[in-house]
Design an enzyme around this catalytic site. Structure first.
Site: not given
Length: 695
Positions: A455, A535, A618, A653
């Protein structure tokens, strides 16, 4: 897989100058909402048709779909919240699209709210929820089709009736009841000019109070910050009901703090921490004394108090910063229960209210703990525990007796004894020591096709948590690796800052170092490494593929932020400037342009196979990011491997995606990754983790 013939994507002549640099944006028209622009809708349909045809030709798709269904087939419970003689918690069976809200009273369970009955396609989900102090009512946010918007409804616990109260335009909100049950505090935006589909940037987030039984038009404005219109304002309440605590934040890791004395009918908002220099989180109160976790003068956080009887309160330290990262704390049962990260693994510590150390709570194993539920006057706390090989388990902790017991533990169709979890450390480009968790079958010998995920942003830590979708990959003989790269919070605020703004290249270097390590150590084959992230993690995947396409056989960027020059123009994107930096500022622009996935595709390089995923609804990271990125990939000479996009309909999302569509999504991704990493997918018994459902 047949070589795809991509749909023709029109390139338009859009060139803009930024700080003396001319930047082309030929696919800007794909930013339009498909609900308003038929061209975009047609483009999505054509792309999905190509992707479906390619995926349908791959072996193993049905295997993954069935094995994912088996891996996801277990009951999942949330940590209970006690109010009066009632316990409230969420429950989701393996067959449910969405978790339901349950009340336990007198030893019997009853369903209060079942979102699975609110839609035909399972796209309505339960969002935030909170019971009143007496347990008579529950206010809950209803999420539709994965959107970040919420409609708050109220359920009467006595008979399960949904009241007429309806609060709209809530987004990024907590729900906090007044102590007398007369109503609740929440956060919302003004009604968007174009309704929920309005893609415009959001401003005017504010705290409101809704009185039970009243129309929303009569709601009382409690707090708005006109000086910071794009900041979020969140409200919670102290256990005794006296103070409302309002957190105002422009982005990750910093916030201001204000309080409202609810015993004063004027509800005057009193600032107690101004400026956005550190993080402040209230964990409990004793009269007018607040207890807080803060990063003020403490990169790894400390615990302080603020005396609200003082006209100008200043923090007084009761628990000092140490080598571990203090991630959360709660005042329950007369003790402070604090979770700390030690090399990304949780340690649970006890302190007296004055900060005196009072021991360490033995957890069920090495993993992650959090989500504490309980109040200062309670005798026990509920919390969640999980690890890479342990599903989310609900623990009940008797504070006075210092005794932990398992309150709810899922029964899995997985033999956990066959799973091995290890932590290794890699050296990044600048010498930083980066943890990497590796999960695989114990009988795995030699290099095996590997999924690497990460991430690296917003101070979010990649802690050990069970992911049933990973089990379907691992049971086929593959490995899953998780890299704790900079930009996260694994080692505190300094680790976050080291991957923030102009330092973000450190996060990419860490991830690349992890990929090189997996190959050098013989964990992944030289041609058998796939990467996956969502993301900000989708941005990570897109950036490192551009920088080192030779390292990866396949890439799976999900709902990624792919255009770093225009991210701030859509929905809540302005909030991310606190981590990325603003493209409107020259000091950030060059850095953003240097790694923006959309702008740094390298024609002539041999790229991995890419399957990008997004959803048409989204409203956090708008799908135009992925559309433009994929269009640019398909228009470039990047070698023979495919570059595809999969667009989910009536979804957002990621949160609230129905069960069957979750299975389909991961089946597609894992089948695609298996094809290009060489993972052999099949039904042999020896390739299974599960022994209860062998054919």
């Amino acid at each position: 897989m047949p070589s795809p013939t991509y749909p023709v994507t029109e390139a338009i002549d859009v060139v803009e100058e930024h700080f003396g640099r001319r930047v082309s944006d030929p696919y800007r028209w794909l930013e339009s909402d498909m609900r308003d622009d038929p061209r975009v809708a047609d483009w999505i349909a054509a792309q999905n048709a190509v992707t479906e045809a390619c995926l349908a030709a791959l072996p193993g798709r049905a295997v993954f779909a069935e094995r994912l269904a088996a891996a996801l087939d277990f009951e999942q419970l949330g940590a209970p919240i006690g109010r009066g003689d009632r316990l409230f918690f969420t429950r989701r069976s393996g067959a449910d699209d969405q978790p339901s809200l349950i009340v336990r009273e007198g030893g019997r369970d009853r369903t209060l709210f079942d979102p699975n009955r609110w839609s035909d396609d399972g796209s309505v989900a339960l969002g935030e929820w909170a019971p009143s102090d007496d347990g008579r009512f529950v206010a809950l946010g209803v999420q539709d089709s994965g959107t970040d918007w919420r409609t708050i409804r109220v359920v009467d616990v006595c008979d399960g009736a949904v009241l007429a109260d309806e609060v709209r335009w809530a987004r990024f909100t907590l729900i906090a009841w007044a102590a007398d049950g007369s109503g609740f505090f929440y956060s919302r935006y003004p009604e968007p000019a174009g309704g929920a589909a309005d893609p415009a940037g959001l401003s005017g987030h504010a705290v409101w109070f809704h009185r039970l039984g009243a129309d929303q038009s009569a709601d009382r404005l409690v707090h708005a910050d006109a000086e910071h219109p794009f900041a979020l304002n969140l409200a919670d309440r102290t256990d005794d009901g006296r103070f409302l605590v309002i957190t105002t934040t422009p982005g990750p890791g910093v916030n201001a703090l204000a309080v409202v004395d609810l015993t004063d009918p004027d509800w005057i908002v009193r600032p107690v921490v101004t400026g956005f220099d550190a993080e402040w989180s209230v964990i409990g109160s004793e009269g007018a004394r607040l207890l807080l976790v803060t990063s003020d003068a403490a990169e790894r956080r400390r615990i302080v108090t603020l005396d609200l009887d003082d006209p100008q309160p200043s923090p007084r330290q009761i628990v000092a910063e140490d080598a571990a990262v203090l991630t959360s704390a709660a005042l329950i049962g007369g003790r402070i229960l604090a979770t700390c990260l030690v090399d990304a693994q949780t340690e649970l510590r006890r302190f007296a209210p004055d900060g005196t150390p009072d021991g360490v709570v033995q957890l069920p194993g090495i993993g992650s703990a959090g989500g504490f539920q309980g109040r200062a006057a309670d005798t026990h706390a509920f919390f969640l525990f999980s690890s890479f090989d342990t599903p989310i388990t609900v623990c009940r902790y008797d504070v006075a007796a210092d005794r932990l017991e398992i309150w709810a533990e899922p029964e899995l169709r997985v033999d956990r004894e066959r799973i091995a979890v290890e932590q290794r450390f890699v050296t990044s480009k600048d010498g930083a020591r980066v943890p990497v968790f590796i999960v695989r079958r114990r009988d795995a010998t030699g290099p095996t096709p590997t999924l690497l995920t990460g991430y690296g942003g917003f101070g979010i830590s990649m802690i050990p948590v069970y992911n049933p979708a990973h089990m379907a990959w691992i049971e086929q003989g593959g490995a899953v690796a998780t890299a704790n790269i900079r930009g996260g919070g694994e080692y505190g605020r300094a680790w976050h800052r080291a991957g923030q703004f102009e330092n973000r290249q450190n996060a990419f270097d860490d991830f690349i170092a992890a990929a090189e390590f997996l190959k050098a150590e013989g964990i992944a084959p030289q041609d058998g490494l796939a990467i996956h992230g969502e993301s900000n993690g989708g941005l990570l995947v897109g950036a490192v593929v551009n920088q080192r396409p030779d390292l990866f056989a396949a890439a799976l960027p999900g709902v990624g932020v792919m255009d770093m020059l225009r991210y701030h123009r859509f929905t809540g994107g302005m909030l991310w400037a606190g981590d990325f930096g603003s493209p409107e500022e020259e000091r950030h622009f060059a850095s953003l342009l240097s790694y923006s996935p959309y702008h740094n595709i390298r024609p002539g390089a041999d790229y991995p196979a890419i399957l990008a995923t997004t959803a048409d609804g989204d409203d956090r990271v708008v799908p135009g990011h992925t559309f433009k990125y994929v269009a640019a990939l398909q228009a470039s000479d990047l070698g023979p491997k495919p570059r595809l996009v999969r667009v989910e309909s009536r979804a957002g999302h990621g949160a609230g995606l129905p069960h069957d569509r979750t299975i389909a999504l991961y089946a597609d991704m894992w089948t695609f990754a298996a094809r290009w990493t060489g993972l052999a997918v099949g039904w042999p018994r020896q390739a299974r983790i599960s022994s209860q459902d062998a054919r």
